[in-house]
Structures are given as structure tokens and as C-alpha cells.
Design an enzyme around this catalytic site. Structure first.
Site, PDB file in Angstrom:
ATOM      1  CG  PHE A 133      -1.728  -1.159   1.499  1.00 16.14           C
ATOM      2  CD1 PHE A 133      -3.057  -1.183   1.043  1.00 16.14           C
ATOM      3  CD2 PHE A 133      -1.454  -2.184   2.126  1.00 16.14           C
ATOM      4  CE1 PHE A 133      -4.145  -1.969   1.133  1.00 16.14           C
ATOM      5  CE2 PHE A 133      -2.310  -3.296   2.209  1.00 16.14           C
ATOM      6  CZ  PHE A 133      -3.757  -3.203   1.761  1.00 16.14           C
ATOM      7  CG  ASP A 134       1.231   5.737  -1.660  1.00 15.18           C
ATOM      8  OD1 ASP A 134       2.176   5.872  -1.076  1.00 15.18           O
ATOM      9  OD2 ASP A 134       0.731   6.662  -2.092  1.00 15.18           O
TER      10      ASP A 134
END
Length: 524
Positions: free
Chosen positions: A375-376
Site C-alpha cells: 500500500f501507498d
């Protein structure tokens, strides 16, 4: 009349031995009757020494002819056969009970005891007296002999067979639930329906796992183009429309090739298999739904391909040219993956976690034993509030804001819920001492700086009660090389230049169209 041989015997006016009349040579059989018709004719006097017949009961009164003779203020009887009036068995000369005794007995019958009358009325339900209220037959000139007196009938209330919630002896149906209980009643009915369906399925022998309840499952909806290679089919669909099915029907036995979501779905299935080993009766696991706006006839080819790859996809949604976004809420979808960016944008605006899938430009071998998700941070797990400061006021103002609000958790982003779902499943493995062998691993890959903004990110995750297995702060460096090392099944980011960099190095990336970065991307 000549001599009559034989004897004449009457017992209570019911039976008479035959009298042989020699002058006519025939035999008469006297039938038991009431009234004068039952008395022997004067010419047929009993022989000397024969027993004298007992007196017969008096003819029935008008009220007794009508019914049971009970007193009723509305008039009429209840329709029951009249009980015989008692008489003294030893009366020899009197033809019937005296008039005074009959009047006294009549008054006592009409009056009765108050308690008995009340109990009789209560025990007498509607329908027990079919003749009440009906027209009485007109009186006839000649009264026909009354039938033989019957024994008194004691009527007791019939046992109630009414269903629960109904009133005995009434025509009312089951009581309707109160409005405040409507939702609870519907929930109970749904639970009963599901329990019945589950009980039926449990009796079936199958190697395939049972599908979980939608409200318990983590539902991932995948479009057909994200799961399989349908490039040529999509071109025909855009040029000729949804009704041009000949190509699909001609090739429905040709297995479709995998696309980017295929490896992600297969990793989800592996997690489900491990969960079923540890928790056979638990329904908190992944449920895959295939969604497409293609015609239902295309479903034959999709199902053939699903079975070819042994994918556990039990639910399909084929909308025949209409957008499937409206069904996401009905299917209780937690994550929607598609190759159509417009539909993904619709889902994001509807408050559903969604991303557009992009195929990697290189072939990469993905793990078959562990689901790996990267995930960012900003505009993916968290809101875009910090990214707005970067875009509008620069990095220095961003660093200052992060230090001032270090202990203030960031607002949640669109993918926070999916990370939370992954965390719940991870804790199930930790509870079985499977931390080191957990089939789920999560990564945070962000362009933030560790020294200036890492603390706020980690404290935000802690405040949510979430854990991240690995956190990588790159301070603006390209993410592609790090992702090559991680080899995630999917990487979520909100900025297209990070998506494109991951694609070039063989990472399957998913674009999340959320936050201020979309505004700058469109203007560029």
C-alpha cells in the site's frame, strides 16, 4: 274379537311381545312409540294374570320439541335433543306425571343453578348451535310421534388447536408483529432461511468449500477483463455491441488467458484454504465475485475458464451492457478491482474501495503460499490532507505540519478498510501460533521521509489498532526497484507515475483514483 292366546307385555312402553289374533291369523309387531299410538287398543285387553304395563311418559312439550329446553332470553332452543323428563317408575295408575309435578320440573329446568347456567354458556361456543337464529319451522296440525328420548349430553369445551399467537374460538389470524420489531423479525427469518440452506448443503458430499455468508465474508469483486484476457472480445463489444455473441459462442470452449487480478485471486484462495484447516466452521474469509457488463451468454466461456484453473468463484454478476456498480452494495463488496477506470471512479465516489488494474510489462513469478499486498500511504490508507499541503504549499510547510500534528491521527483513506480486513485474518493465524508461517503479509511503501513524517504515520496505524508487517519510507525515491524485491500480488497507489514505474519493472499495480493528485493528473 275371539279369544287371544298368548300374552301382552309392555316394558316402559318400548317392547311388546307379539299378539296372535286367531280370527285373522296374522301377527302384529307392536313398535315402541310414544303417546296414545303406543297404548294397546281397548279390544286387546291383557289376559287375566298378565303384568300390568307401566305408564308411558307424557308427550313432549313445545319447547322440548324445539330443542334442549334451556331458558334463553332470546327464545328458541340450542338445537340439542331434549332430555327425557324424569318420572317415577312405580306409578301404576297414573298415565303420566301430574301436571303440578311437570310444572315444578319445568320451572327447575328453566331456572337451573346460576353457576351451571354460566358454565353452560361459556362452554357453548359459536358453531355449537347451528339452529340458533334460524327460522323456526311452522307448526303442523298433526303432531308426529317424537323420537325415542336420548340420554342427556354433557358438552365440554373442545381442546384448543390454535397456533401460537391466535385466539381460541375466534377467526382472527396470527397477530402482526409490532412495527418496532419488524427489522428483528426479518433478521430472524433471514437467519432461519440461511440455516435451512446451510443444513441442506451440509448433507451434500462435496470437496469444494462452502461459501460463507456475505455479511461475514471479505468480498472482493473482480471484473472479467481484470481476471482474464478479453482484449479481442472487448473490441468486438465496443464496435458491434453486447448482442454480437457469435464470436463468444464459437470460442466458449477456448480457455481464456490470465490477466493481472488472476494471481491475486489465486493467492486469496490459498489464504482461505489455510483458514479452513484451522477454523473449519468459521466464515470470516475471502469471497470472490466475478462482475461483468457482458451478456449472460458469455458466462458459459467464463465458467469454463474458471473451472479450468480451479478457481473458487461461486457468484457471478452479468449485467448485459449495464454498469455493475449498482450491484456492489447489494453484494456487500469490500474491494472492487476492474480494468475500467470510469467504473472504478464511480465506485470510489460511492464510498467503496476500488482500484484500476494494470498488467505488468514483465513476467514475474509470484508466491503461491503467501498473499503479499503493498500500500501507498497518503490518499490510499490515509486521507489526502497532508498531500494537499505538499501540492499547494510545498515540502517545508508539509514537514512543519507533520511535526506539529505528530500525535494527531490522520483521517482514513479508501483502502484503510481492506487493510483492516487483512489484519483481522492475520490475528486468526497468530492465535494458532502461526505468526512466522502466516499466509498474509502487508507492506507500506511511501515516498515520505522517515525523519520528518514517519512518526505520525506509525502512530496513526497504532491508534487504529492495525499492524503493518513492513514499512518502507523512500523520501521521494522511485518505488519500482523496492517493489521488485517485494513481489506483491498487488500494489495500490494514487499517483500514475508510481503505477507506471512499477509496471515497467514487472509489478502488478492498481491505481486508486482518490485525492488531490487526480486533479493535477487530469490537468497535466
Amino acid at each position: 274379537m275371539s279369544e287371544i292366546p298368548g300374552k301382552f307385555v309392555a316394558v316402559n312402553g318400548k317392547s311388546v311381545e307379539p299378539l296372535q289374533l286367531s280370527n285373522r291369523s296374522l301377527t302384529l309387531q307392536m313398535e315402541p312409540v310414544l303417546g296414545a299410538a303406543a297404548r294397546p287398543p281397548a279390544a286387546c285387553a291383557p289376559l287375566p294374570g298378565a303384568p300390568r304395563p307401566l305408564p308411558l311418559p307424557a308427550p313432549p312439550t313445545r319447547r322440548e320439541e324445539r330443542g334442549c329446553g334451556r331458558a334463553d332470553p332470546r327464545g328458541g332452543g340450542c338445537g340439542e335433543a331434549a332430555a327425557p323428563l324424569p318420572h317415577k317408575a312405580g306409578a301404576a295408575d297414573s298415565a303420566a306425571t301430574s301436571a303440578r309435578q311437570r310444572r315444578r320440573l319445568g320451572r327447575s329446568r328453566r331456572a337451573g343453578r346460576p353457576g351451571e347456567r354460566q358454565s353452560e354458556r361459556e362452554s357453548q361456543r359459536p358453531g355449537d348451535c347451528p339452529e340458533r337464529g334460524a327460522a323456526r319451522p311452522p307448526p303442523t296440525a298433526s303432531r308426529s310421534p317424537a323420537p325415542a328420548p336420548a340420554a342427556p349430553v354433557t358438552r365440554s369445551p373442545a381442546p384448543s388447536t390454535a397456533a401460537p399467537g391466535t385466539m381460541s374460538g375466534s377467526g382472527r389470524g396470527p397477530e402482526a408483529p409490532q412495527p418496532s420489531d419488524g427489522a428483528e423479525v426479518r433478521l430472524q427469518e433471514a437467519e432461519q432461511d440461511w440455516a435451512a440452506a446451510k443444513a441442506f448443503c451440509d448433507n451434500l458430499v462435496s470437496k469444494r468449500p462452502r461459501p460463507p455468508k456475505p455479511q461475514n465474508a471479505i468480498t472482493v469483486a473482480v471484473s472479467s477483463r481484470a481476471l482474464f484476457d478479453l482484449v479481442e472480445e472487448w473490441r468486438i463489444y465496443e464496435e458491434q455491441g453486447v448482442e454480437k455473441l457469435q464470436y463468444q459462442q464459437d470460442n466458449e470452449n477456448v480457455t481464456l488467458k490470465p490477466r493481472p487480478a488472476f494471481y491475486f485471486v489465486r493467492a486469496l484462495q490459498h489464504v482461505n484454504a489455510r483458514l479452513l484447516e484451522l477454523y473449519p466452521d468459521d466464515e470470516e474469509r475471502f469471497d470472490i465475485v466475478l462482475m461483468t457488463n457482458n451478456h449472460a451468454q458469455v458466462g458459459v466461456r467464463l465458467i469454463n475458464s474458471i473451472n479450468h484453473y480451479s478457481l473458487t468463484i461461486e457468484r457471478l454478476c452479468m449485467t448485459g451492457g449495464e454498469s455493475p456498480i449498482g450491484y456492489l452494495t447489494a453484494y456487500l463488496v469490500n474491494l472492487y478491482l476492474s480494468a475500467d477506470s470510469e467504473k472504478v471512479q464511480e465506485a470510489i465516489e460511492a464510498g467503496i474501495a476500488a482500484a484500476t488494474m494494470f498488467t505488468a510489462n514483465r513476467d514475474v513469478v509470484y508466491s503461491d503460499t503467501q498473499l503479499r499486498v503493498a500500500f501507498d500511504g497518503d490518499a490510499v490508507l490515509f486521507s489526502d490532507e497532508s498531500e494537499q499541503i505538499v501540492k499547494e504549499q510545498g515540502l517545508d510547510r508539509f514537514f512543519e505540519n507533520e511535526q506539529l500534528n505528530e500525535n494527531k491521527p490522520l483521517a482514513q483513506g479508501p483502502l484503510k478498510g481492506f487493510l483492516e480486513d487483512l489484519g483481522k485474518l492475520q490475528k486468526k493465524f497468530y492465535a494458532k501460533n502461526e505468526r512466522l508461517n502466516c499466509p498474509i503479509r502487508t507492506f507500506l511503501v511511501t515516498a515520505r521521509s522517515a525523519a520528518s513524517s514517519e512518526a505520525r504515520v506509525l502512530k496513526t496505524l497504532r491508534s487504529w489498532g492495525l499492524e503493518i508487517d513492513e514499512a518502507l519510507f523512500l523520501e521521494g525515491a522511485p518505488k519500482g526497484p523496492i517493489l521488485v524485491k517485494i513481489r506483491p500480488h498487488i500494489f495500490f497507489d494514487d499517483q500514475m507515475f508510481h503505477i507506471e514505474g512499477a509496471q515497467k519493472l514487472g509489478t502488478i499495480a492498481a491505481h486508486v483514483p482518490y485525492g488531490v493528485a487526480q486533479k493535477y493528473h487530469k490537468s497535466a
